[in-house]
Design a protein around this motif. Structure first.
Motif, PDB file in Angstrom:
ATOM      1  N   VAL A 262       0.842  -1.197   0.000  1.00  0.00           N
ATOM      2  CA  VAL A 262       0.000   0.000   0.000  1.00  0.00           C
ATOM      3  C   VAL A 262       0.877   1.247   0.000  1.00  0.00           C
ATOM      4  N   GLY A 263       0.419   2.268  -0.722  1.00  0.00           N
ATOM      5  CA  GLY A 263       1.095   3.561  -0.695  1.00  0.00           C
ATOM      6  C   GLY A 263       2.259   3.699  -1.649  1.00  0.00           C
ATOM      7  N   VAL A 264       2.448   2.744  -2.543  1.00  0.00           N
ATOM      8  CA  VAL A 264       3.585   2.769  -3.468  1.00  0.00           C
ATOM      9  C   VAL A 264       3.058   2.879  -4.897  1.00  0.00           C
ATOM     10  N   PRO A 265       3.487   3.892  -5.651  1.00  0.00           N
ATOM     11  CA  PRO A 265       3.064   4.014  -7.041  1.00  0.00           C
ATOM     12  C   PRO A 265       3.929   3.145  -7.951  1.00  0.00           C
ATOM     13  N   ALA A 266       3.664   3.221  -9.240  1.00  0.00           N
ATOM     14  CA  ALA A 266       4.447   2.445 -10.221  1.00  0.00           C
ATOM     15  C   ALA A 266       5.752   3.183 -10.525  1.00  0.00           C
ATOM     16  N   PHE A 267       6.614   3.315  -9.523  1.00  0.00           N
ATOM     17  CA  PHE A 267       7.818   4.110  -9.763  1.00  0.00           C
ATOM     18  C   PHE A 267       8.850   3.374 -10.609  1.00  0.00           C
ATOM     19  N   ASP A 268       8.560   2.115 -10.954  1.00  0.00           N
ATOM     20  CA  ASP A 268       9.413   1.460 -11.945  1.00  0.00           C
ATOM     21  C   ASP A 268       9.279   2.130 -13.308  1.00  0.00           C
TER      22      ASP A 268
END
Length: 516
Positions: free
Chosen positions: A157-163
């Motif tokens: 939870v709380g993590v965007p698609a920062f890849d």
């Protein structure tokens, strides 16, 4: 007339040196520690450098350098024509006492020759005084858990698609900044933040949210959490009531509680924050809400509730802290206009963050404030951190000015929608005690009800056993009297952290684990 007592002498037999390490440093530390812990008392005569070097079988230069350092720091003193002595130091409870975890027996013990002490002076560590502080006690009850370690996995939870973040573009902009930095950027900056970035944020909010604001209303922060903490520090007096959503974002509650607030959990239903319950609270002049996508239930606050909340703030001379943590992610139509866009009396403080469209480690957020609060917030922030890290602000400003930010948001929204669809396609069906999937029209996470706390605990444990992160809804509730009820049970899952293929694999493992 009493005879003059000869000075205590020091026997170096207890000093052991490792020949593979720096001898000067070891000797200095050994002598220094003996002075500090009382084994070498004030007035003790130290051997001549030549004699100590011979006793330890090291070079005289090593001893001279160690003595020089001790002399420079005030641990020893030289008496002309009489030698080197331990300096007279103020009495310290730790000096002359042997720390022990065992009860004192009253028996004496011998130390190195020429020095002795009595265990009647020993200090039992368990009896040391504990510093009492109301702030420390509040922190003991209200602190953030350590974040999950390791790379993102489903369903954090709380993590965007920062890849998908354009790191090459960011690296070029960062290199350009440091290749020829403006010298004014290398000095102490404005605690409210870089003026250019503030202006670009204001322009972005006007076009994407309909929030009419200017650069002069914005204060840059180290993420949304610092923005919330600043609100707590400046708007809350110890004993004040603060209304927070229940269930809700516990980290916000912690910030207000540490400031001394009395937290009041306000229920969230299908229309969002219960303003009727809020109006019945006495002594409450601040409400913290996530109206665009309630955390963690995902409910969108209705227009009627928004207007009720604004009326409450105006009527009670209160404040509303609006956390728009993932407002960029709307999958049908444009992002919703925030509560702050409806505010006509200057009662809403709007919290925004770049962490959900870039990556959490960026630590870049902002506050949009009523004009009368900007100076106070900038001054308070300067006391803590002086100002934000300059290059990050400057690079983000260029990232936005060159159009990369808007393109990236569109890309992130498409990716989040695709990852949401992967969840909808592979979600385990007919799991005992697990409710139906909600309609996911916004945000980066969703919540599913579970029929009991016991079943919630079992589902979370089985997910963890197959390396899948699932959060228990019961952890988002404000602690209160009695034990949690089954009505508070559920699962909270983020769907943006990993690509669709990884989501499908995680769901396959969940289906097998939960089928039992």
């Amino acid at each position: 007339m009493s005879p003059i007592e000869p000075p205590l002498s020091f026997n170096p037999a207890g000093i052991e040196l490792d020949r593979r390490q720096g001898l000067t440093r070891q000797l200095y530390q050994a002598l220094r520690q003996r002075v500090l812990d009382g084994r070498l008392v004030s007035g003790t005569r130290l051997p001549a450098s030549r004699d100590l070097a011979a006793a330890l079988a090291i070079s005289r230069n090593s001893v001279v350098r160690a003595y020089d350092q001790l002399y420079a720091e005030g641990f020893i003193e030289a008496r002309v024509g009489d030698g080197t002595y331990v300096a007279h130091l103020p009495q310290n409870p730790a000096r002359g006492a042997k720390l022990s975890t065992k009860p004192s027996t009253g028996l004496s013990t011998s130390l190195s020759p020429g020095l002795s002490t009595n265990l009647s002076n020993s200090v039992d560590i368990s009896n040391r005084k504990v510093i009492h502080s109301s702030a420390l006690e509040r922190l003991d009850r209200h602190h953030l858990p350590r974040p999950p370690s390791g790379p993102p996995r489903a369903f954090r939870v709380g993590v965007p698609a920062f890849d998908l973040f354009p790191f090459e573009v960011w690296a070029k902009l960062n290199a350009a900044f440091w290749r020829r930095p403006d010298l004014q950027h290398l000095c102490y900056g404005d605690p409210a933040g870089d003026w250019r970035l503030r202006g670009l944020i204001a322009a972005y909010l006007r076009s994407s949210r309909g929030l009419q604001c200017g650069a002069e209303q914005i204060v840059i922060t180290s993420g949304a959490q610092q923005a919330i903490s600043l609100c707590a520090q400046l708007l809350v007096e110890p004993g004040d009531g603060v209304a927070i959503e229940n269930p809700g974002y516990r980290a916000a509650g912690h910030a207000f509680a540490i400031a001394g607030a009395n937290l009041h959990g306000v229920a969230v239903n299908a229309e969002g924050f219960d303003c009727t319950a809020l109006s019945q609270l006495e002594g409450c002049r601040l409400a913290y809400v996530t109206p665009s996508h309630q955390y963690p239930t995902g409910v969108v606050m209705s227009l009627a509730r928004r207007l009720e909340l604004l009326a409450w703030a105006e009527r009670s001379d209160g404040w509303i802290v609006e956390d728009d943590y993932d407002g960029e992610y709307r999958y049908s139509g444009a992002p919703l206009a925030p509560l702050a866009a409806l505010d006509r009396s200057g009662r809403v403080l709007y919290v925004g963050t770049f962490g959900k469209v870039a990556f959490p480690a960026l630590r870049l957020g902002y506050l949009v404030l009523p004009a009368g609060l900007v100076q106070a917030f900038a001054q308070r922030r300067a006391v803590d951190v002086r100002h934000s890290e300059i290059s990050t602000q400057a690079v983000m400003a260029e990232f936005m000015a060159a159009g990369h930010f808007q393109r990236h948001i569109r890309r992130m929204r498409r990716a989040a929608s695709s990852r949401r669809d992967a969840v909808l396609a592979g979600w385990p069906r007919d799991v005992a005690g697990l409710g139906d999937l909600p309609t996911m029209t916004a945000g980066l996470h969703f919540m599913v009800k579970v029929d009991s706390l016991e079943r919630e605990e079992a589902l979370v444990a089985k997910a963890e056993a197959v390396d899948v992160e699932v959060n228990a809804l019961s952890r988002y509730w404000l602690p209160g009297p009695g034990v949690p009820t089954d009505a508070q049970a559920g699962l909270v899952l983020g769907f943006a952290a990993v690509p669709p293929a990884a989501i499908a694999q995680a769901l396959a493992r969940l289906r097998q684990a939960w089928a039992d």
